[in-house]
Design an enzyme around this catalytic site. Structure first.
Site, PDB file in Angstrom:
ATOM      1  N   ARG A  63      -2.048  -8.751 -13.032  1.00  0.00           N
ATOM      2  CA  ARG A  63      -1.411  -7.314 -13.433  1.00  0.00           C
ATOM      3  C   ARG A  63       0.169  -7.355 -12.762  1.00  0.00           C
ATOM      4  O   ARG A  63       0.191  -7.925 -11.831  1.00  0.00           O
ATOM      5  CB  ARG A  63      -2.437  -6.282 -12.934  1.00  0.00           C
ATOM      6  CG  ARG A  63      -3.703  -6.119 -13.666  1.00  0.00           C
ATOM      7  CD  ARG A  63      -4.461  -5.137 -13.178  1.00  0.00           C
ATOM      8  NE  ARG A  63      -3.969  -3.838 -12.963  1.00  0.00           N
ATOM      9  CZ  ARG A  63      -4.043  -3.117 -11.971  1.00  0.00           C
ATOM     10  NH1 ARG A  63      -4.968  -3.310 -11.044  1.00  0.00           N
ATOM     11  NH2 ARG A  63      -3.480  -1.860 -12.023  1.00  0.00           N
ATOM     12  N   GLN A 118       4.479   5.163   4.383  1.00  0.00           N
ATOM     13  CA  GLN A 118       4.261   3.884   4.105  1.00  0.00           C
ATOM     14  C   GLN A 118       4.381   3.045   5.682  1.00  0.00           C
ATOM     15  O   GLN A 118       4.779   1.876   5.620  1.00  0.00           O
ATOM     16  CB  GLN A 118       5.134   2.956   3.161  1.00  0.00           C
ATOM     17  CG  GLN A 118       4.799   3.651   1.681  1.00  0.00           C
ATOM     18  CD  GLN A 118       5.173   2.413   0.761  1.00  0.00           C
ATOM     19  OE1 GLN A 118       6.455   2.059   0.734  1.00  0.00           O
ATOM     20  NE2 GLN A 118       4.326   2.188  -0.250  1.00  0.00           N
ATOM     21  N   TYR A 178       2.027  -0.035   4.700  1.00  0.00           N
ATOM     22  CA  TYR A 178       2.971  -0.931   3.895  1.00  0.00           C
ATOM     23  C   TYR A 178       4.154  -1.777   4.193  1.00  0.00           C
ATOM     24  O   TYR A 178       4.672  -2.748   4.272  1.00  0.00           O
ATOM     25  CB  TYR A 178       3.024  -0.214   2.486  1.00  0.00           C
ATOM     26  CG  TYR A 178       3.589  -1.026   1.352  1.00  0.00           C
ATOM     27  CD1 TYR A 178       2.554  -1.758   0.421  1.00  0.00           C
ATOM     28  CD2 TYR A 178       4.757  -1.084   0.983  1.00  0.00           C
ATOM     29  CE1 TYR A 178       3.100  -2.492  -0.491  1.00  0.00           C
ATOM     30  CE2 TYR A 178       5.134  -1.751  -0.145  1.00  0.00           C
ATOM     31  CZ  TYR A 178       4.233  -2.532  -0.919  1.00  0.00           C
ATOM     32  OH  TYR A 178       4.721  -3.039  -2.124  1.00  0.00           O
ATOM     33  N   PRO A 225      11.352  -7.073  -3.986  1.00  0.00           N
ATOM     34  CA  PRO A 225      11.753  -6.404  -5.002  1.00  0.00           C
ATOM     35  C   PRO A 225      11.975  -4.881  -4.503  1.00  0.00           C
ATOM     36  O   PRO A 225      11.297  -4.372  -3.424  1.00  0.00           O
ATOM     37  CB  PRO A 225      10.337  -6.340  -5.804  1.00  0.00           C
ATOM     38  CG  PRO A 225       9.752  -7.457  -5.300  1.00  0.00           C
ATOM     39  CD  PRO A 225      10.106  -7.761  -3.892  1.00  0.00           C
ATOM     40  N   GLY A 226      12.747  -4.235  -5.427  1.00  0.00           N
ATOM     41  CA  GLY A 226      12.916  -2.750  -5.192  1.00  0.00           C
ATOM     42  C   GLY A 226      11.794  -2.214  -6.110  1.00  0.00           C
ATOM     43  O   GLY A 226      10.623  -2.674  -6.041  1.00  0.00           O
TER      44      GLY A 226
END
Ligand code: CAA
Length: 241
Positions: free
Chosen positions: A12, A145, A148, A178-179
């Site tokens: 995904r 976050q 994260y 990645p942004g």
């Protein structure tokens, strides 16, 4: 025989785009998933990859899973993409120990688990490509976050250390940061917050998963063999590390 690539969270979002792109340029692909069997089956039919279900946060499951992949394909995993990740966004003062642990384990410890299960064979064979999918939020931090951002920053340090350990063995280890990419993970954030984020992206839009996938196919290629320990940023100009 073409090289075998394993992509975690590979059915995904960004992971599916990576599996697709690797298959398109000719690699054999094993995609690992945990939750969504329908997307896994759809991707398997679409690109002809093999799909495997296990929890990358679980050390023993990774050992057994890698063993199963190697037995199924009859050869070693030469390319490992640690892409699986989750968010549990909440301010630190409201964060439960479980919200902390689940993100650290799924996003960071999984890299240890998967590298540990595969790198011995890469070292023996004198070839390997490891890509760790980090995040802009591991570089700049993000409200809500701490878990994260810590895990994704940890992946960058992990990448650099393992790159040093592996350089003389023909193995490169790189990270991609990645942004904000248009996937379910990002669109789960409220529209109001997302509008604010989009306004901070100089290119003016979210990224697309295939814009990350093409970095992976470059990093695993012969042309990229001098690149190791790097973090490749792709964020539309939102943050310049
Ligand atoms: N900067 C500074 N302060 C902020 C802020 C921000 N961006 N966002 C919220 N706050 C402040 C609010 O002003 C508020 O402060 P006060 O109480 O003093 O008024 C406080 O934080 C709480 O805000 P909320 O009422 O919104 O509280 P909440 O607990 O409901 O939610 C949140 C807070 C969890 C941070 C929520 O706003 C959120 O989920 N934000 C999105 C976080 C995000 O960008 N996640 C990225 C997901 S995609 C991804 O992670 C992929 C990737 O790699 C890029």
């Amino acid at each position: 025989m073409t090289r075998l690539a394993l992509v975690t969270g590979g059915t995904r979002g960004i992971g599916a785009a990576i599996s697709r792109e690797l298959a398109r340029v000719g690699y054999r692909v094993a995609a690992v998933y945990l939750g969504n069997a329908e997307s896994a089956e759809a991707l398997r039919q679409e690109i002809g990859c093999a799909v495997f279900k296990w929890d990358v946060a679980d050390y023993l499951a990774c050992e057994a899973g890698v063993h199963n992949v190697v037995r199924t394909f009859g050869g070693p995993i030469e390319i490992l993409v640690n892409n699986a990740g989750i968010t549990r966004d909440v301010m630190l003062h409201k964060m439960s120990p479980q919200q902390w642990d689940s993100v650290i384990t799924c996003d960071l410890t999984s890299c240890f688990n998967m590298c540990h299960a595969t790198i011995g064979t890469m070292r023996e064979h004198g070839f390997g490509r490891i890509i760790n999918v980090s995040s802009i939020n591991g570089q700049k931090g993000q409200v809500g976050q701490t878990n994260y951002s810590a895990a994704k920053a940890g992946m960058i340090g992990f990448t650099k250390a393992l790159a040093l350990e592996s350089a003389a063995k023909g193995i490169t280890v790189n990270a991609i940061a990645p942004g904000y990419i248009a996937t379910d993970m990002v669109t789960a954030v409220s529209t109001e917050v997302l509008q604010g984020i989009q306004a901070q992206i100089p290119i003016g839009r979210f990224g697309q998963p295939d814009e990350i996938a093409r970095i992976v196919t470059f990093l695993v290629s012969e042309e990229a063999k001098f690149i190791t320990g790097a973090t490749i940023t792709a964020n539309g100009g939102q943050y310049m590390a």
